[in-house]
Motif scaffolding. Structure first.
Motif: not given
Length: 367
Positions: A266-271, A299, A303-304, A308, A340
């Motif tokens: 999920d984290d790599d995908y959002s990145e 999404n 944390e993100t 974003t 974060t």
């Protein structure tokens, strides 16, 4: 759809099918300061903003003191068509949203003919046909429907569109497969047949076709058929971009879709999507930029979300920015969010954004 068949006696038997198309949509109407609306008077309505479903403009009417038929012990809700000079046929479900359980409680129709119905120019259910809910059901303390003096109404609307009747003889009916144009172009990119251009990105090379890039990539059209037209070295060096991001960008240019990245977490995908948004902005790929914004907005995580939001502010993504601000303003886990790295970076690079967060928080809490 219709078919034609021949029976054993030689007579023809035909059949037809009527297909009614529909459009569906949901609108959420938040009434902040509910207690202040009480006492407006029987039959007096609060109006929502205008929303569009099925090509028509609609609005919600909310009667805090009910109507002449419902009595003051109930509230009432209604739907109106706001498109001038138009007529539509629709049905809807108006309901209160429980902020604790996120479940909905539908208004009751006191007229069985209320839906489905036809809506005329700027008309709505008459006050006699409005849907109702007894105040005792949701005003009771702890019911979960009123939070910080705010009440939320959700309207799920279905608009019936034109009915179509098709007639096709049995022998001539053919199944037309869906378009596979994008898969052909994707194969062309993958196999590099006829490629006449190379991109060098981060030490990796990518073959491509000038004519496709010129048609799909306006930023490079002038360069491909201008400055590079007479050059023997048909190679373009792309700086400040990861090879994987550029590969995904080429995939979108050839197929009009983002590549499948099921192998990413999920984290790599959002990145990756954040990087693609930056690339889309850099090369004026507006549709790809909107797709990336939509994916990021669906999404969001503690944390993100700050990272974003900073990205949305930097690249003028106003809708994505609004979604991030609302997410931050509504969270009850600010300590986790503030810990974060993205939040610390946002505080340093975009401090003025916190003004929007503060104002949104006050509105959400009815302050």
């Amino acid at each position: 759809m219709a078919t034609e068949m021949t029976t054993q006696s030689g007579s023809k038997k035909t059949a037809s099918r009527c297909i009614t198309e529909k459009a569906e949509g949901t609108h959420v109407f938040e009434i902040v300061g509910y207690s202040l609306k009480k006492g407006m008077g029987v039959g007096k309505a609060v109006r929502s903003g205008t929303f569009t479903v099925g090509g028509f403009d609609w609005g919600i009417l909310f009667y805090p003191d009910g109507t002449s038929r419902t009595g003051h012990q109930c509230v009432a809700a209604d739907l109106e068509l706001r498109s001038k000079g138009k007529q539509a046929r629709a049905c809807c479900d108006l309901r209160l949203v429980n902020e604790d359980t996120r479940l909905a409680y539908s208004f009751e129709s006191i007229s069985p003919k209320a839906i489905p119905t036809s809506y005329n120019d700027c008309s709505h259910y008459s006050r006699e046909n409005a849907r109702v809910v007894e105040k005792s059901h949701f005003e009771e303390e702890g019911s979960g429907y009123i939070k910080d003096d705010s009440l939320t109404i959700e309207c799920v609307l279905t608009v019936m569109k034109q009915s179509l009747v098709a007639k096709i003889t049995g022998d001539s009916e053919m199944q037309v497969p869906p378009s596979n144009l994008s898969s052909h172009f994707g194969k062309l990119l993958l196999e590099e047949n006829g490629a006449d251009l190379t991109f060098s990105v981060g030490g990796e090379s990518f073959a491509a076709h000038k004519i496709i890039l010129a048609a799909r990539w306006p930023v490079f059209e002038a360069e491909l058929y201008g400055q590079m037209k007479e050059r023997e070295d048909q190679c373009i060096i792309v700086e400040d971009m990861q090879p994987g991001v550029f590969k995904a960008l080429l995939h979108f240019i050839y197929t009009d879709s983002l590549p499948c990245v099921d192998d990413l977490g999920d984290d790599d995908y959002s990145e990756m999507i954040r990087h693609l948004l930056v690339a889309a902005d850099r090369y004026a790929m507006d549709r790809m930029k909107l797709m990336c914004q939509n994916i990021l907005s669906e999404n969001l995580a503690l944390e993100t979300v700050a990272a974003t939001l900073a990205l949305a502010d930097q690249y003028n993504c106003e809708r994505l920015k609004d979604v991030c601000i609302k997410f931050i303003a509504s969270t009850d886990e600010m300590d986790t969010l503030m810990a974060t790295q993205g939040y610390m970076d946002l505080k340093r690079t975009c401090p003025f954004v916190f003004v929007d967060v503060f104002e949104k928080s006050k509105r959400l809490r009815g302050a």
